[in-house]
Motif scaffolding. Structure first.
Motif, PDB file in Angstrom:
ATOM      1  N   PRO A  27      13.717   2.708  -7.494  1.00 54.12           N
ATOM      2  CA  PRO A  27      12.960   2.772  -8.746  1.00 54.12           C
ATOM      3  C   PRO A  27      12.595   1.408  -9.311  1.00 54.12           C
ATOM      4  N   GLU A  28      13.503   0.424  -9.193  1.00 53.10           N
ATOM      5  CA  GLU A  28      13.179  -0.886  -9.754  1.00 53.10           C
ATOM      6  C   GLU A  28      12.029  -1.561  -9.004  1.00 53.10           C
ATOM      7  N   ILE A  29      11.892  -1.273  -7.689  1.00 51.87           N
ATOM      8  CA  ILE A  29      10.765  -1.801  -6.927  1.00 51.87           C
ATOM      9  C   ILE A  29       9.468  -1.147  -7.398  1.00 51.87           C
ATOM     10  N   ASN A  30       9.487   0.168  -7.551  1.00 53.31           N
ATOM     11  CA  ASN A  30       8.290   0.874  -8.010  1.00 53.31           C
ATOM     12  C   ASN A  30       7.908   0.473  -9.434  1.00 53.31           C
ATOM     13  N   ARG A  31       8.889   0.256 -10.265  1.00 49.66           N
ATOM     14  CA  ARG A  31       8.599  -0.208 -11.627  1.00 49.66           C
ATOM     15  C   ARG A  31       8.010  -1.612 -11.602  1.00 49.66           C
TER      16      ARG A  31
ATOM     17  N   ARG B  39      10.379   6.140   0.270  1.00 46.55           N
ATOM     18  CA  ARG B  39      10.152   5.721  -1.107  1.00 46.55           C
ATOM     19  C   ARG B  39      11.091   4.570  -1.462  1.00 46.55           C
ATOM     20  N   LYS B  40      10.551   3.563  -2.137  1.00 42.30           N
ATOM     21  CA  LYS B  40      11.355   2.411  -2.531  1.00 42.30           C
ATOM     22  C   LYS B  40      12.240   2.757  -3.723  1.00 42.30           C
TER      23      LYS B  40
ATOM     24  N   SER C  78       3.097   5.830  -6.372  1.00 40.62           N
ATOM     25  CA  SER C  78       3.194   4.960  -7.537  1.00 40.62           C
ATOM     26  C   SER C  78       3.364   5.719  -8.842  1.00 40.62           C
ATOM     27  N   TYR C  79       3.484   4.947  -9.933  1.00 37.83           N
ATOM     28  CA  TYR C  79       3.603   5.479 -11.275  1.00 37.83           C
ATOM     29  C   TYR C  79       2.268   5.418 -12.006  1.00 37.83           C
ATOM     30  N   TRP C  80       1.171   5.344 -11.263  1.00 32.76           N
ATOM     31  CA  TRP C  80      -0.163   5.378 -11.864  1.00 32.76           C
ATOM     32  C   TRP C  80      -1.100   6.047 -10.869  1.00 32.76           C
TER      33      TRP C  80
ATOM     34  N   THR D   9       0.823  -1.207   0.000  1.00 31.10           N
ATOM     35  CA  THR D   9       0.000   0.000   0.000  1.00 31.10           C
ATOM     36  C   THR D   9       0.855   1.254   0.000  1.00 31.10           C
ATOM     37  N   ILE D  10       1.927   1.241   0.788  1.00 27.63           N
ATOM     38  CA  ILE D  10       2.833   2.393   0.821  1.00 27.63           C
ATOM     39  C   ILE D  10       3.464   2.607  -0.544  1.00 27.63           C
TER      40      ILE D  10
END
Length: 262
Positions: free
Chosen positions: A51-55, A48-49, A31-33, A25-26
């Motif tokens: 970038p590869e985690i968020n992707r 914030r995680k 997110s990117y959407w 949820t965090i």
């Protein structure tokens, strides 16, 4: 011989699994959407995680959304969806906004996770209002570990206790005649192979349902990096599915709309 002890939701060995819903949820809140509803479930801000985690979250969420929406359009929404290990997922509200609601949307998770989600829905009007709008009477079934309305149902259950889950799905009017999509996003990976095999649904709601599932169901399995795609496919075939397909996340990422990816 001593009777087998039932699984207990408060078992500390499950705490790490339950905590993954907060982690997800965090990440989704940064997110990117766009997700206007995730903010109502975030317990803490967190950092914030990478970038590869968020992707990775982006690819997973968008990939699942793409397949789910395709299933709903193919069935003209005359279907049902069962989200196993749904956590604090907000798909119901997205589908309501996009006028893509199935006949009924079921969610299943640990009772403690479900209790928290139901509390948030009860206390936050942006979450409760869409649910009420899809319900045809003045009252709906609501208690600490379950919520049942005309179009949306949340069930508190342990996926390892499949007989209890069967009973609750039947209680809340799961329809064995309808085309059904099962979602299990990163759920089976937290269970042993023998435990996850019990969740295969190949002998669950009578022969009518399995015939429908075998003919018409879309099935999406999460893929662990440590397991080959062949192994993933074989796990489903061994538990009764007539067909099983799997994609790694890089393939999913390459198939998403490239304008959005960019």
């Amino acid at each position: 011989m001593a009777a087998r002890q039932p699984y207990i939701d408060s078992d500390t060995s499950d705490e790490a699994v339950r905590a993954t819903c907060d982690d997800a949820t965090i990440c989704k809140s940064k997110s990117y959407w766009k997700d206007p509803y995730i903010q109502y479930f975030v317990r803490s801000v967190g950092e914030r995680k990478a970038p590869e985690i968020n992707r990775g979250y982006y690819a997973r969420v968008q990939g699942v959304n793409h397949l789910l929406d395709a299933f709903l359009r193919k069935t003209q929404c005359d279907c049902q969806v069962i989200n196993l290990g749904a956590g604090l997922d907000t798909t119901f509200w997205r589908l309501k906004d996009e006028n893509l609601m199935p006949r009924k949307f079921f969610e299943v998770d640990f009772p403690t996770v479900v209790a928290r989600k139901i509390h948030n829905i009860k206390t936050k009007p942006p979450l409760s209002k869409p649910l009420i709008e899809t319900h045809s009477t003045d009252s709906l079934l609501l208690d600490a570990h379950s919520l049942d309305s005309d179009r949306y149902c949340i069930i508190g259950a342990d996926l390892r206790d499949i007989s209890n889950l069967d009973e609750k799905l039947k209680k809340f009017q799961l329809n064995p005649e309808l085309p059904t999509l099962l979602l299990s996003e990163c759920v089976l990976v937290y269970m042993t192979p023998s435990q996850s095999s019990n969740v295969n649904m190949s002998d669950r709601f009578g022969q009518v349902m399995i015939e429908n599932l075998q003919r018409r169901q879309c099935n999406l399995a999460g893929v662990e990096a440590c397991q080959s795609l062949d192994t993933q496919r074989e796990r489903f075939l061994k538990t009764g599915w007539e067909q099983s397909d799997a994609l790694d996340m890089m393939t999913v990422y390459s198939m998403l709309p490239q304008d959005d990816v960019a």
